[in-house]
Design an enzyme around this catalytic site. Structure first.
Site, PDB file in Angstrom:
ATOM      1  N   TRP A 201       0.803  -1.223   0.000  1.00  0.00           N
ATOM      2  CA  TRP A 201       0.000   0.000   0.000  1.00  0.00           C
ATOM      3  C   TRP A 201       0.836   1.273   0.000  1.00  0.00           C
ATOM      4  O   TRP A 201       0.322   2.347  -0.295  1.00  0.00           O
ATOM      5  CB  TRP A 201      -0.916   0.020   1.229  1.00  0.00           C
ATOM      6  CG  TRP A 201      -0.189  -0.222   2.529  1.00  0.00           C
ATOM      7  CD1 TRP A 201      -0.104  -1.400   3.212  1.00  0.00           C
ATOM      8  CD2 TRP A 201       0.585   0.726   3.286  1.00  0.00           C
ATOM      9  NE1 TRP A 201       0.668  -1.250   4.336  1.00  0.00           N
ATOM     10  CE2 TRP A 201       1.094   0.043   4.415  1.00  0.00           C
ATOM     11  CE3 TRP A 201       0.880   2.079   3.133  1.00  0.00           C
ATOM     12  CZ2 TRP A 201       1.891   0.676   5.366  1.00  0.00           C
ATOM     13  CZ3 TRP A 201       1.679   2.709   4.080  1.00  0.00           C
ATOM     14  CH2 TRP A 201       2.172   2.012   5.180  1.00  0.00           C
ATOM     15  N   ASN A 202       2.125   1.196   0.363  1.00  0.00           N
ATOM     16  CA  ASN A 202       2.865   2.451   0.579  1.00  0.00           C
ATOM     17  C   ASN A 202       3.240   3.175  -0.714  1.00  0.00           C
ATOM     18  O   ASN A 202       3.456   4.376  -0.712  1.00  0.00           O
ATOM     19  CB  ASN A 202       4.097   2.219   1.463  1.00  0.00           C
ATOM     20  CG  ASN A 202       5.051   1.202   0.893  1.00  0.00           C
ATOM     21  OD1 ASN A 202       4.698   0.401   0.046  1.00  0.00           O
ATOM     22  ND2 ASN A 202       6.287   1.221   1.378  1.00  0.00           N
ATOM     23  N   GLY A 280       6.670  -6.727   0.506  1.00  0.00           N
ATOM     24  CA  GLY A 280       5.946  -6.691   1.772  1.00  0.00           C
ATOM     25  C   GLY A 280       6.834  -7.147   2.914  1.00  0.00           C
ATOM     26  O   GLY A 280       8.066  -7.078   2.843  1.00  0.00           O
ATOM     27  N   SER A 281       6.215  -7.666   3.952  1.00  0.00           N
ATOM     28  CA  SER A 281       6.957  -8.014   5.160  1.00  0.00           C
ATOM     29  C   SER A 281       7.700  -9.331   4.991  1.00  0.00           C
ATOM     30  O   SER A 281       7.331 -10.192   4.180  1.00  0.00           O
ATOM     31  CB  SER A 281       6.001  -8.128   6.351  1.00  0.00           C
ATOM     32  OG  SER A 281       5.198  -9.291   6.236  1.00  0.00           O
ATOM     33  N   GLU A 302      10.916  -8.701  -2.212  1.00  0.00           N
ATOM     34  CA  GLU A 302      11.483  -7.461  -1.643  1.00  0.00           C
ATOM     35  C   GLU A 302      10.794  -7.268  -0.307  1.00  0.00           C
ATOM     36  O   GLU A 302       9.632  -6.862  -0.237  1.00  0.00           O
ATOM     37  CB  GLU A 302      11.251  -6.284  -2.604  1.00  0.00           C
ATOM     38  CG  GLU A 302      12.040  -5.047  -2.221  1.00  0.00           C
ATOM     39  CD  GLU A 302      11.187  -4.013  -1.512  1.00  0.00           C
ATOM     40  OE1 GLU A 302      11.349  -3.909  -0.264  1.00  0.00           O
ATOM     41  OE2 GLU A 302      10.398  -3.332  -2.157  1.00  0.00           O
ATOM     42  N   LEU A 303      11.527  -7.583   0.771  1.00  0.00           N
ATOM     43  CA  LEU A 303      10.906  -7.731   2.081  1.00  0.00           C
ATOM     44  C   LEU A 303      11.350  -6.622   3.040  1.00  0.00           C
ATOM     45  O   LEU A 303      11.837  -5.588   2.619  1.00  0.00           O
ATOM     46  CB  LEU A 303      11.240  -9.125   2.621  1.00  0.00           C
ATOM     47  CG  LEU A 303      10.911 -10.276   1.658  1.00  0.00           C
ATOM     48  CD1 LEU A 303      11.328 -11.622   2.242  1.00  0.00           C
ATOM     49  CD2 LEU A 303       9.438 -10.278   1.284  1.00  0.00           C
ATOM     50  N   CYS A 336      10.078   1.169   2.629  1.00  0.00           N
ATOM     51  CA  CYS A 336      10.908   0.039   3.035  1.00  0.00           C
ATOM     52  C   CYS A 336      12.380   0.401   3.127  1.00  0.00           C
ATOM     53  O   CYS A 336      13.159  -0.347   3.724  1.00  0.00           O
ATOM     54  CB  CYS A 336      10.709  -1.126   2.074  1.00  0.00           C
ATOM     55  SG  CYS A 336      10.934  -0.681   0.345  1.00  0.00           S
ATOM     56  N   GLU A 434      11.721  -2.723  12.486  1.00  0.00           N
ATOM     57  CA  GLU A 434      11.456  -1.598  11.594  1.00  0.00           C
ATOM     58  C   GLU A 434      10.227  -0.831  12.091  1.00  0.00           C
ATOM     59  O   GLU A 434       9.134  -1.389  12.184  1.00  0.00           O
ATOM     60  CB  GLU A 434      11.221  -2.127  10.179  1.00  0.00           C
ATOM     61  CG  GLU A 434      11.138  -1.068   9.110  1.00  0.00           C
ATOM     62  CD  GLU A 434      11.005  -1.671   7.719  1.00  0.00           C
ATOM     63  OE1 GLU A 434      11.394  -1.001   6.745  1.00  0.00           O
ATOM     64  OE2 GLU A 434      10.526  -2.822   7.599  1.00  0.00           O
ATOM     65  N   GLU A 511      14.584  -5.375  -8.869  1.00  0.00           N
ATOM     66  CA  GLU A 511      13.569  -4.682  -9.657  1.00  0.00           C
ATOM     67  C   GLU A 511      14.151  -3.391 -10.195  1.00  0.00           C
ATOM     68  O   GLU A 511      14.993  -2.760  -9.553  1.00  0.00           O
ATOM     69  CB  GLU A 511      12.332  -4.401  -8.802  1.00  0.00           C
ATOM     70  CG  GLU A 511      11.622  -5.674  -8.386  1.00  0.00           C
ATOM     71  CD  GLU A 511      10.328  -5.432  -7.650  1.00  0.00           C
ATOM     72  OE1 GLU A 511       9.396  -6.233  -7.819  1.00  0.00           O
ATOM     73  OE2 GLU A 511      10.230  -4.424  -6.912  1.00  0.00           O
TER      74      GLU A 511
END
Length: 537
Positions: A201-202, A280-281, A302-303, A336, A434, A511
């Site tokens: 969502w960010n 995400g997480s 991508e965590l 992130c 985090e 990415e």
């Protein structure tokens, strides 16, 4: 009135007494009435093209469809808590239909030339630029980030389509000399197939385009699971894909909130899906990886991160302050790659802390649509609770709250003051976890070896930053930080041309950049025999 509201409520320096007096007066209602007078009856921004706002439908096979069950979920404005609208609650059956559609489309789309795919992506890019203001308004509405930040995201997101439109015609294989006389070995780069893309969502626009761009560039088709908190921006992008002439079934955008685990299970276990890309997480990434193991899908993850930001005593302190502000407080700390642990060498600690806090004090917090607002709300109550817990934990263990540290209920349900903490130590929660919010914790260190060890003392490794004017130190520290991305004398590292991704439990895969297309391709080897025979005359 907007200026009065900003001055009395949104400025960190406003005293509690003044806030209390303002709350008891009739002014808040007057201010809100004046502010929302330019909004529609649904309290939303007036879009120049209202057809970009897609309610109760998802985009599958080039058509706008509802969930088979008819179920929907609500989406709320994080700044006001008010209802924005509803979206379809897709389930396993709906998701399977989208996958089947993408599979049919793949059979034809994979054979389009790179130049044809390039033109489609370029048209999609052009439409994003033409509709940038509306896309930014949707981002601010459902995500909360200020208009200026939202416009920046739209530009950033569109640039991925531009970048990968230029990569599409340049997907090259190799010719390899064989060790067998008369043989030639060739490699062909082929699209992996149907891709399941799960985005956060960010960055509701940029995280879609950063995945869809390379997938389409090489000939893949996609099923995108939009984030439940911010589904309207991805759906608007789907509308623009339709207008750009993207063939039916090539891009499918689906939504779910409560059924997200069910949708994720289908995407990760369906044999037709050959690639999953997730942002995400770390815990969710590990779960998806397990689910993918049954069909051995290609993965990009991508965590989570816990980015160190290091200021050495030979740094340009003013430049370091500017870099820390950009890295730590972008999107109210909800990225992130935000700096999570700020390490400052003892000789410049007090100077950095004073200058940094002075700049943070000038922030203006409020609804992202209001002029002059620099920082908006957190995405929801859970995010707010975590931020507050980190501050209270640090305060209870001896940290000093130099600035902020409190909720801002006068502004809305999800606002938290930009916060600066000094005297932060490794035993505090924000050192290991985090924060994902507007809280900057300043640690003190003495030596280079000490700070590199502290920076690396975490199971994750997404991004890291440091400031120094010693060229030898620059190379040395950049090589020793256990992260996938390093910013040297800058707090901003994201760029379509740069490979984005982490190491350790921050995931794998890249990415953006020329490496981004490789994540969506497989290499086929072809050996030709009899190449050494003489030519017939």
């Amino acid at each position: 009135m907007a200026l009065l509201h900003k001055t009395l409520l949104a400025t960190p320096r406003t005293t509690a007494a003044v806030r209390s007096q303002f709350r008891r007066s009739a002014l808040p209602a007057i201010v809100n009435s004046c502010y929302y007078s330019r909004f529609s009856s649904t309290m939303g921004p007036k879009l120049r093209d209202p057809s970009l706002f897609k309610q109760d439908v998802c985009y599958v096979n080039g058509e706008w469809v509802k969930a088979r069950s008819g179920k929907t979920f609500e989406v709320h404005d994080p700044a006001t808590g008010q209802l924005i609208g509803t979206c379809p609650e897709f389930d396993a059956h709906d998701t399977e239909k989208a996958i089947e559609t993408a599979a049919v489309a793949f059979d034809e789309f994979r054979h389009k030339t790179g130049r044809e795919r390039s033109k489609l992506l370029r048209k999609w890019y052009d439409l994003m630029v033409e509709n940038a203001d509306d896309l930014a308004a949707l981002i601010t509405w459902e995500n909360g980030k200020p208009t200026a930040d939202a416009k920046g995201e739209v530009t950033y997101a569109a640039n991925f389509f531009e970048w990968f439109s230029e990569e599409a015609p340049r997907i090259y294989g190799n010719t390899i000399p064989s060790s067998v006389p008369g043989n030639r070995v060739l490699t062909l780069k082929e699209p992996v197939g149907v891709c399941g893309l799960i985005t956060p969502w960010n960055f509701p626009a940029a995280m879609i385009t950063r995945k869809v761009g390379p997938a389409l560039a090489v000939g893949c088709t996609v099923v995108c699971k939009a984030p439940g908190e911010t589904p309207y921006t991805p759906l608007a992008l789907a509308e623009l894909a339709h207008r750009a002439g993207i063939p039916p079934g090539v891009v499918n955008v689906i939504t779910a909130l409560h059924a997200t685990p069910e949708v994720g299970q289908v995407l990760t276990t369906h044999p037709t899906v050959r690639k999953i890309s997730f942002t995400g997480s770390t815990p969710v990434g590990k779960l998806l990886m397990k689910q993918c193991s049954g069909t051995l899908k290609k993965l990009s993850l991508e965590l989570g991160g816990n980015a160190p930001f290091i200021v050495f005593d030979d740094a340009d302190v003013d430049l370091a302050v500017a870099g820390a502000l950009a890295s730590k407080f972008r999107s109210s700390g909800q990225t992130c790659v935000c700096a999570n642990r700020l390490y400052v060498q003892r000789a410049v600690y007090d100077e950095f802390a004073a200058k940094f806090a002075a700049k943070v004090r000038d922030f203006t917090v409020g609804n992202g649509f209001q002029p002059g607002v620099t920082h908006g709300p957190l995405i929801h109550a859970r995010a707010l609770d975590k931020v507050e817990q980190h501050v209270r934990d640090a305060e209870g263990k001896g940290a000093t709250v130099v600035l902020g540290g409190r909720r801002m209920p006068d502004l809305g349900p999800n606002f938290f003051q930009p916060t600066v903490l000094t005297g932060v130590t490794a035993d505090m929660a924000l050192a290991a976890d985090e924060t994902f919010g507007p809280v900057a914790g300043l640690f003190c260190f003495d030596t280079e070896d000490e700070v590199v060890a502290m920076a690396n003392a975490t199971p994750v490794g997404l991004a890291g930053y440091f400031f120094s004017r010693d060229v030898h130190r620059v190379h040395r520290v950049a090589e020793h930080l256990e992260v996938g991305m390093v910013g040297v004398n800058t707090g901003l590292i994201s760029d379509p041309a740069a490979p984005f991704g982490g190491v350790k439990e921050s995931g794998f895969g890249r990415e953006g950049s020329l490496y981004g297309v490789g994540e969506y391709m497989v290499t086929k080897m072809v050996t030709y025999g009899g190449m050494g025979k003489p030519l017939q005359r």
